[in-house]
Design a protein around this motif. Sequence first.
Motif, PDB file in Angstrom:
ATOM      1  N   ILE A 207       1.809  -9.765  -4.182  1.00 34.11           N
ATOM      2  CA  ILE A 207       1.641  -8.608  -3.144  1.00 34.11           C
ATOM      3  C   ILE A 207       2.148  -7.254  -3.903  1.00 34.11           C
ATOM      4  O   ILE A 207       1.242  -6.462  -3.468  1.00 34.11           O
ATOM      5  N   PRO A 208       2.938  -7.054  -4.787  1.00 36.54           N
ATOM      6  CA  PRO A 208       2.810  -5.849  -5.500  1.00 36.54           C
ATOM      7  C   PRO A 208       1.269  -5.249  -5.953  1.00 36.54           C
ATOM      8  O   PRO A 208       1.187  -3.959  -6.111  1.00 36.54           O
ATOM      9  N   GLN A 209       0.670  -6.225  -6.351  1.00 38.23           N
ATOM     10  CA  GLN A 209      -0.712  -5.727  -6.880  1.00 38.23           C
ATOM     11  C   GLN A 209      -1.681  -5.420  -6.077  1.00 38.23           C
ATOM     12  O   GLN A 209      -2.685  -4.448  -6.068  1.00 38.23           O
ATOM     13  N   VAL A 210      -1.548  -6.064  -4.620  1.00 41.58           N
ATOM     14  CA  VAL A 210      -2.643  -5.676  -3.579  1.00 41.58           C
ATOM     15  C   VAL A 210      -2.085  -5.174  -2.483  1.00 41.58           C
ATOM     16  O   VAL A 210      -2.668  -4.994  -1.337  1.00 41.58           O
ATOM     17  N   ALA A 211      -1.031  -4.527  -2.651  1.00 39.93           N
ATOM     18  CA  ALA A 211      -0.192  -4.050  -1.435  1.00 39.93           C
ATOM     19  C   ALA A 211      -0.943  -2.955  -0.717  1.00 39.93           C
ATOM     20  O   ALA A 211      -1.279  -2.784   0.606  1.00 39.93           O
ATOM     21  N   PRO A 212      -1.322  -1.956  -1.778  1.00 44.46           N
ATOM     22  CA  PRO A 212      -2.243  -0.772  -1.188  1.00 44.46           C
ATOM     23  C   PRO A 212      -3.522  -1.181  -0.426  1.00 44.46           C
ATOM     24  O   PRO A 212      -3.909  -0.771   0.720  1.00 44.46           O
ATOM     25  N   ASN A 213      -4.269  -2.307  -0.821  1.00 46.95           N
ATOM     26  CA  ASN A 213      -5.594  -2.867   0.061  1.00 46.95           C
ATOM     27  C   ASN A 213      -5.030  -3.491   1.343  1.00 46.95           C
ATOM     28  O   ASN A 213      -5.578  -3.376   2.219  1.00 46.95           O
ATOM     29  N   TYR A 214      -3.804  -4.270   1.296  1.00 49.29           N
ATOM     30  CA  TYR A 214      -3.137  -4.748   2.653  1.00 49.29           C
ATOM     31  C   TYR A 214      -3.012  -3.400   3.721  1.00 49.29           C
ATOM     32  O   TYR A 214      -3.580  -3.873   4.642  1.00 49.29           O
ATOM     33  N   VAL A 215      -2.398  -2.339   3.186  1.00 45.03           N
ATOM     34  CA  VAL A 215      -2.167  -1.533   4.043  1.00 45.03           C
ATOM     35  C   VAL A 215      -3.585  -0.619   4.607  1.00 45.03           C
ATOM     36  O   VAL A 215      -3.768  -0.499   5.676  1.00 45.03           O
ATOM     37  N   SER A 216      -4.273  -0.562   3.486  1.00 46.57           N
ATOM     38  CA  SER A 216      -5.639   0.154   3.928  1.00 46.57           C
ATOM     39  C   SER A 216      -6.345  -0.776   4.997  1.00 46.57           C
ATOM     40  O   SER A 216      -7.004  -0.014   5.859  1.00 46.57           O
ATOM     41  N   TYR A 217      -6.384  -1.941   4.704  1.00 49.36           N
ATOM     42  CA  TYR A 217      -7.217  -2.809   5.853  1.00 49.36           C
ATOM     43  C   TYR A 217      -6.217  -3.049   7.138  1.00 49.36           C
ATOM     44  O   TYR A 217      -6.982  -2.689   8.278  1.00 49.36           O
ATOM     45  N   ALA A 218      -4.997  -2.694   7.238  1.00 48.32           N
ATOM     46  CA  ALA A 218      -4.144  -2.764   8.282  1.00 48.32           C
ATOM     47  C   ALA A 218      -4.371  -1.465   8.901  1.00 48.32           C
ATOM     48  O   ALA A 218      -4.519  -1.629  10.214  1.00 48.32           O
ATOM     49  N   LEU A 219      -4.551  -0.442   8.500  1.00 48.17           N
ATOM     50  CA  LEU A 219      -4.645   1.000   9.149  1.00 48.17           C
ATOM     51  C   LEU A 219      -6.220   0.956   9.582  1.00 48.17           C
ATOM     52  O   LEU A 219      -6.306   1.331  10.830  1.00 48.17           O
ATOM     53  N   LEU A 220      -7.218   0.449   9.048  1.00 52.84           N
ATOM     54  CA  LEU A 220      -8.765   0.227   9.580  1.00 52.84           C
ATOM     55  C   LEU A 220      -8.603  -0.369  10.779  1.00 52.84           C
ATOM     56  O   LEU A 220      -9.025  -0.239  11.918  1.00 52.84           O
TER      57      LEU A 220
END
Length: 294
Positions: A207-220
């Motif tokens: 999760i620490p590696q991909v958390a920014p991508n998680y948040v980016s997709y969630a905001l979209l």
Amino acid sequence: MTATSHTNPDRAGIQDSYLALARSKRWMNLVLLILFVALLVGGFNTAGDRNAGGFWDGLPNVLDFPADVIAEAIERGHLLPGYMAKYLPSLIETVNIAAASTLLGAMIGLFLSLMVTRGLAPLPWLVGPLRRVLDLLRAVPEIVIALVLIFMLGGGPVPAMIAIALHTIGALGKLFSEVNENASLKPVEGLASVGASWSQRMWLGVIPQVAPNYVSYALLRFEINIRASAILGFVGAGGIGYDLRNTMSWGQGKFDEAAAIFLLLFLTIVIVDQLSSVFRNRLTHGLPSAKVTL
């Protein structure tokens, strides 16, 4: 001399094979284009035959409704701020529905994404069935789920939230799983070597590696869910969409209120889109480095 005589035929053969492959590809593209046009024309004709009114007959009247709304909004422009304040609570309800469904869908989608990522899943035999579940959640439109839930639970924001959350689980679960596949397995292997559990390996290694991508997709997805929440209001799922349906159904005399609702939705979507873009850029690219001047 012999080497040259062998090379030229080989080069000519490769060139002939390439040209034959290019011609075959062009013919295949042409066949697909013809098939696509035929399906498009056939589908359009079928839809036109089954439509309640003629499409071509009604085409000249397509701008009548927007013209009526704009004309009434201009005529009563001084009332628009009051209408916008009147429907602001409904707009807040719509945004709350979208936020709650996005948060719930993202959390469950994150868990399922780890369960369906090959190389990370704790139960490999569950990867296939869970992927089909995510496919099913994505395939069923939110409005269909909302109609079923409204029949079971009655109208209101709860059916809309559940319907959007289910669709969000399917969409984000798929996106998150693709992100997980790009994560490095070295931290996971290191944690496994010291006896970490599966949840600890995921929480600390993946999760620490991909958390920014998680948040980016969630905001979209949050932006998409605001629109979906407004649409579900048309079927009685609460929010500003319900008010918009009532004002549009009333007809002349309420078009100015419909215009105020359109403006509220437009401004909200623009603001959320801009804020989400800023957050996504900061998450994926980081803050701009400070310049030191002497």
